[in-house]
Design an enzyme around this catalytic site. Structure first.
Site, mmCIF file in Angstrom:
data_model
loop_
_atom_site.group_PDB
_atom_site.id
_atom_site.type_symbol
_atom_site.label_atom_id
_atom_site.label_comp_id
_atom_site.label_asym_id
_atom_site.label_seq_id
_atom_site.Cartn_x
_atom_site.Cartn_y
_atom_site.Cartn_z
ATOM 1 N N GLY B 121 42.014 30.127 84.014
ATOM 2 C CA GLY B 121 42.721 29.533 84.831
ATOM 3 C C GLY B 121 42.984 28.165 84.381
ATOM 4 N N GLU B 239 39.487 28.681 70.810
ATOM 5 C CA GLU B 239 40.725 29.538 70.617
ATOM 6 C C GLU B 239 41.484 29.256 69.464
ATOM 7 O OE1 GLU B 239 44.490 30.598 73.179
ATOM 8 O OE2 GLU B 239 44.073 28.616 73.361
HETATM 9 C C1 LIG Z 1 51.981 34.575 76.739
HETATM 10 C C2 LIG Z 1 51.275 33.468 77.379
HETATM 11 C C3 LIG Z 1 50.214 33.388 77.851
HETATM 12 C C4 LIG Z 1 49.336 32.336 78.308
HETATM 13 N N1 LIG Z 1 48.116 32.616 79.027
HETATM 14 C C5 LIG Z 1 47.436 31.549 79.720
HETATM 15 C C6 LIG Z 1 46.366 31.765 80.236
HETATM 16 O O1 LIG Z 1 45.652 32.829 80.178
HETATM 17 N N2 LIG Z 1 45.771 30.688 80.985
HETATM 18 C C7 LIG Z 1 46.401 29.443 81.046
HETATM 19 O O2 LIG Z 1 45.758 28.844 81.833
HETATM 20 N N3 LIG Z 1 47.520 29.137 80.579
HETATM 21 C C8 LIG Z 1 48.201 30.491 79.774
HETATM 22 N N4 LIG Z 1 49.445 30.160 79.472
HETATM 23 C C9 LIG Z 1 50.171 28.821 79.522
HETATM 24 C C10 LIG Z 1 50.378 27.873 78.230
HETATM 25 O O3 LIG Z 1 49.204 27.346 78.074
HETATM 26 C C11 LIG Z 1 51.377 26.723 78.889
HETATM 27 O O4 LIG Z 1 52.458 27.629 78.738
HETATM 28 C C12 LIG Z 1 51.532 25.999 77.713
HETATM 29 O O5 LIG Z 1 50.685 25.092 77.440
HETATM 30 C C13 LIG Z 1 52.792 25.314 77.881
HETATM 31 O O6 LIG Z 1 52.945 24.690 79.207
HETATM 32 P P1 LIG Z 1 54.306 24.962 79.977
HETATM 33 O O7 LIG Z 1 54.621 26.567 79.801
HETATM 34 O O8 LIG Z 1 54.145 24.388 81.374
HETATM 35 O O9 LIG Z 1 55.365 24.365 79.034
HETATM 36 P P2 LIG Z 1 55.726 22.698 79.375
HETATM 37 O O10 LIG Z 1 54.545 21.936 79.050
HETATM 38 O O11 LIG Z 1 56.609 22.230 80.476
HETATM 39 O O12 LIG Z 1 56.587 22.475 78.011
HETATM 40 C C14 LIG Z 1 58.047 22.800 77.910
HETATM 41 C C15 LIG Z 1 58.464 22.510 76.621
HETATM 42 O O13 LIG Z 1 58.387 21.126 76.301
HETATM 43 C C16 LIG Z 1 57.715 20.910 75.262
HETATM 44 N N5 LIG Z 1 56.802 19.664 75.605
HETATM 45 C C17 LIG Z 1 56.205 19.289 76.650
HETATM 46 N N6 LIG Z 1 55.218 18.002 76.276
HETATM 47 C C18 LIG Z 1 55.785 17.638 75.133
HETATM 48 C C19 LIG Z 1 55.505 16.722 74.454
HETATM 49 N N7 LIG Z 1 54.771 15.546 74.873
HETATM 50 N N8 LIG Z 1 56.198 16.264 73.322
HETATM 51 C C20 LIG Z 1 56.983 17.154 72.889
HETATM 52 N N9 LIG Z 1 57.408 18.195 73.432
HETATM 53 C C21 LIG Z 1 56.659 18.596 74.539
HETATM 54 C C22 LIG Z 1 56.856 21.857 74.978
HETATM 55 O O14 LIG Z 1 56.603 22.156 73.670
HETATM 56 C C23 LIG Z 1 57.771 23.159 75.509
HETATM 57 O O15 LIG Z 1 58.606 23.523 74.314
HETATM 58 C C24 LIG Z 1 50.188 31.100 78.664
HETATM 59 C C25 LIG Z 1 51.550 31.194 78.345
HETATM 60 C C26 LIG Z 1 52.060 32.114 77.796
HETATM 61 C C27 LIG Z 1 53.426 31.836 77.366
#
Ligand SMILES: Cc1cc2nc3c(=O)[nH]c(=O)nc-3n(C[C@H](O)[C@H](O)[C@H](O)COP(=O)(O)OP(=O)(O)OC[C@H]3O[C@@H](n4cnc5c(N)ncnc54)[C@H](O)[C@@H]3O)c2cc1C
Ligand SMILES: Cc1cc2nc3c(=O)[nH]c(=O)nc-3n(C[C@H](O)[C@H](O)[C@H](O)COP(=O)(O)OP(=O)(O)OC[C@H]3O[C@@H](n4cnc5c(N)ncnc54)[C@H](O)[C@@H]3O)c2cc1C
Lengths: 367, 386
Positions: B121, B239
């Protein structure tokens, strides 16, 4: 399992880097490249004294009896500073003698090559972008006491600096390497993009050689030498790629635009990251290919194609991005970035471009 | 430089192979007890938590043997060595590094024995890439903390018994990395509500989780209060190295080669088409680069130098390959490539079309490519931070 370098190899790398910094820094490189001979015999003697020309030559023939992975260390570190000396050509000529020569020829020629007294090079293919036995068009015809040569070798590296050239020809009994003395052939310098890698055409028409100067070469041996050429080229691409990445990365930290270092903008920093990813990747593949020359000949073709196939396009892009990320200053003749871009252009087709190697990967991979 | 294995490494490989041939029947012959038996046997072999210290029930196996074990298991398409992937990959190591003696005794054996499944989480609706800015709140109330907030994208939440939970215990901090605290929380605690989310491939693997006045005993805190960021960083480092599994990529490449040999393109086998051949060769160069990059990193580890951000290199390769290989296969198959399992023209049981919709697992989970590029540029090339 150990994919790292030994203490001795690290010391060798330090030695080459020190030589480049102290004896052959960029102003010297430019001076040599602009000179009429495009060569520096004083530096060559130093390099010979350091033993770098005999690395892959057996001790029995006056060399150090080391491996291609050791040679790679030298080629890579020398290419960081775009060393214009024909170290790679000398190593390939040694490989040609070791591969195709008889005992007599090895005994006679290799000690002088290891000592740098005989400067040598090789010329394999006569087509501009075709790696195939059929791309060898120069000929050797039997004549009294030996052979008469015919044709032109249009793309021979370091031909003007060499004393002897080993040139692929079609002889009466198949492929062969003709060993010719520079003074017996007509060598014409060809201006190219990369002045640190002088290239010449060699006209052989009517040149006579005695019988012992024609070394029979099988297609496998030709392929092996071609792979060695690709390994040497790729090693230089690792060094040159690392150097222009470092140059560009440092510039990005210092150059302020819009109130910030340009390295803070992702348009710049992400391209630097991609350059790093590609460089490190073909570095890994290149080391593996160099190791394969001595320790896994059966896997050599695949290892070489993975390395040179990756490096050919990746280094070309690194050269372009290296210049581009500098802005207009990168376009100037005075700034060194452009020299690396030119090296990337030189290296791309050498011993097979990415298309050639990818086709071979596909075939070797069962497609 | 030396790519040979020692005699003892070689015999370890033989041991793994013969174990596999004795204990891994073809899929069709596996009965309903197969998985339980398998897990028990690999546990008895000491292969679960292979590199973990013996005092916690591991085998203290070497890095090379571990690589061999993973390689052989992946080649045989064996089931996982435990039911809690995250427990084995980073929760367990995190507890061993930061946990109290009591936590180690309580949690580690259950992970090794596949009795408990863990989920992670970290991410929140408003804090994904910017993980350190999380807001899920934990307040100390005597012998327990009171947790309120929301997590999202939690893989495995619908079937996990425990969660490693990242919270904020302090809000007025100078750096957002301060004031973060990590907890080990049972998913059946009162006030925990899991709502599964369906992804674009149709699966419900991840979920959002709501925490409302959840009481977490102080002894379930992992590491000190405010130390949560360090706990997380070392977990994510685990990881990144565990995701870079090359064997699976080679496997996928082989499947792709089989596919093009049996697919016709304008009346001739697709493997005769120069563009197809070069595309696949390009994939192979990248997979091979991953392999040899990985061996360089392994060598570094063996020499006792910790891995840092260089594993992002393979993460980027993996991300692009994961997208490109399936996309290429689906495109090659034309309209048949669209069909899912059950479709009359679906190829290979619809696996290509299915996995062409699954790349976000690898590409987004665990840090997006943009974030990996930032890591490389900032930490390895020393560029200024965003
Ligand atoms: C299949 C799957 C399984 C997952 N499992 C887990 C889990 O078990 N536990 C958990 O805690 N999380 C989990 N996640 C979450 C995952 O860690 C996040 O989705 C990921 O870190 C991206 O965050 P976000 O989705 O909020 O996207 P955002 O951070 O909102 O990003 C959106 C877009 O903006 C880009 N972006 C953001 N910041 C920057 C920057 N500074 N510079 C350039 N580009 C940027 C990103 O690359 C992305 O393309 C999972 C996600 C997926 C898809
Ligand atoms: C052939 C040529 C002819 C020219 N002729 C003229 C002329 O006639 N008159 C004239 O006034 N000027 C001229 N210029 C200058 C030209 O306009 C500038 O070179 C150009 O604006 C870029 O500026 P710079 O060279 O200082 O590079 P910089 O601005 O320092 O840029 C360096 C690198 O950083 C990148 N970068 C900079 N800022 C950002 C950002 N915010 N986000 C992402 N990336 C960024 C750039 O894309 C570039 O790759 C000429 C340049 C060339 C090459």
């Amino acid at each position: 399992m150990n994919f790292g370098f030994t203490e001795e190899q690290s010391l060798l790398r330090d030695q080459v880097e020190r030589f480049m910094k102290e004896a052959c820094p960029m102003p010297k490189v430019r001076e040599i490249a602009a000179s009429e001979s495009r060569f520096d015999s004083t530096l060559w003697q130093q390099v010979a004294d350091l033993g770098w020309l005999g690395l892959t030559i057996p001790e029995a023939h006056g060399g150090l009896g080391l491996k291609w992975i050791d040679l790679t260390v030298v080629l890579e570190a020398a290419a960081e500073g775009l060393c214009p000396l024909p170290i790679a050509s000398q190593a390939l000529a040694s490989a040609a003698v070791l591969t195709c020569g008889n005992d007599q020829q090895k005994n006679d020629w290799l000690p002088a090559m290891a000592a740098g007294k005989a400067i040598c090079t090789i010329g394999l293919y006569d087509e501009a972008n075709w790696i195939d036995p059929k791309a060898i068009t120069a000929q050797a015809h039997a004549s009294e006491g030996g052979y008469v040569l015919k044709g032109t070798k249009p793309f021979v590296n370091d031909a003007a600096a060499a004393h002897y050239l080993l040139l692929a020809v079609n002889g009466p009994n198949g492929l062969a390497l003709a060993a010719v003395a520079k003074d017996d052939v007509k060598i014409t310098h060809q201006p190219t993009m990369d002045t640190t890698k002088p290239m010449a055409s060699v006209n052989l028409d009517g040149v006579s050689i005695s019988a012992e100067f024609l070394l029979p070469m099988s297609e496998e041996q030709l392929a092996f030498l071609t792979d060695c050429g690709a390994v040497a080229t790729t090693a230089e691409m690792v060094g040159a790629g690392a150097a222009i990445l470092a140059m560009t990365s440092n510039y990005a930290k210092e150059r302020i635009q819009f109130g910030k270092p340009i390295g803070q903008y992702q348009g710049v920093k992400h391209r630097l990251a991609d350059m790093y990813v590609d460089l490190e990747s073909y570095r890994s593949l290149s080391y593996y290919a160099a190791w394969s020359v001595d320790d896994d000949v059966a896997g050599l073709a695949k290892a070489v194609s993975l390395a040179k196939g990756y490096a050919s396009d990746a280094f070309a892009q690194i050269g372009i991005d290296g210049v581009g990320l500098h802005g207009a200053i990168g376009f100037t003749a005075e700034y060194d970035a452009q020299l690396y871009l030119k090296r990337s252009k030189w290296a791309r087709p050498m011993y097979g471009d990415s298309d050639y190697h990818m086709d071979r990967i596909a075939t070797l991979g069962g497609l | 430089m030396d790519f040979d294995y020692t005699a003892s490494e070689q015999s370890f490989r033989e041991e793994v192979r013969s174990f596999i041939s004795d204990n891994l029947p073809p899929k069709k012959e596996r009965d309903k007890n197969f998985l339980a038996n398998w897990l028990e046997k690999v546990r008895a072999k000491g292969w679960v938590g292979f590199a973990w210290p013996k005092e916690f029930g591991g085998s203290e196996g070497g890095l090379i043997e571990q690589t061999i074990l993973r390689e052989e298991m992946a080649l045989a398409k064996a089931p996982p060595l435990g039911t809690s992937m995250m427990g084995l990959a980073w929760v367990g190591p995190g507890i061993m590094q930061y946990g109290t003696e009591e936590q180690k005794r309580k949690f580690i054996p259950d992970i090794l024995d596949s009795k408990v499944t863990w989920c992670t989480g970290y991410s929140e609706p408003n804090h994904g890439s910017d993980l350190a800015a999380i807001q899920c709140k934990a307040e100390l109330k005597g012998d327990h903390y009171l947790v309120n907030g929301q997590k999202i994208w939690t893989t495995g939440a619908p079937w996990s018994q425990w969660i490693i939970l990242l919270t904020r215990t302090q809000f007025d901090v100078q750096s957002k990395h301060d004031g973060i605290t990590c907890f080990l929380v049972p998913m059946d605690a009162p006030g925990v509500e899991v709502r599964p989310i369906q992804n674009m491939a149709g699966d419900k693997h991840f979920a959002e989780i709501f925490f409302t006045d959840v009481q977490v005993p102080v002894e379930n805190r992992l590491g000190a209060e405010g130390e949560g960021w360090n706990v997380t960083v070392s977990a994510l480092a685990n990881e990144r190295s565990s995701i870079g599994e090359v064997t699976q990529m080679f496997e996928k490449l082989e499947n792709l080669k089989e596919l093009v040999k049996t697919t016709s393109l304008q009346g001739q086998p697709a493997n005769k088409d120069p563009k197809v051949r070069r595309t696949i060769a390009r994939f192979e160069m990248k997979v091979a680069a991953m392999k040899f990059n990985g061996l360089r990193y392994l060598t570094k580890q063996i020499k006792g130098e910790p891995l840092t951000s260089e594993t992002s290199v393979n993460k980027l390769h993996r991300a692009s390959l994961e997208i490109e290989i399936d996309d290429f296969a689906v495109q090659l198959l034309g309209q048949a490539g669209l069909q899912l399992r059950g479709g009359e023209s679906a190829v290979d049981g619809g696996t290509w079309s299915k996995s062409a919709l699954n790349w976000p697992n690898v590409v987004i989970g665990g840090g997006t490519p943009n974030i990996q590029r930032n890591i490389i540029a900032e930490r390895l090339l020393g560029q200024p931070k965003d």
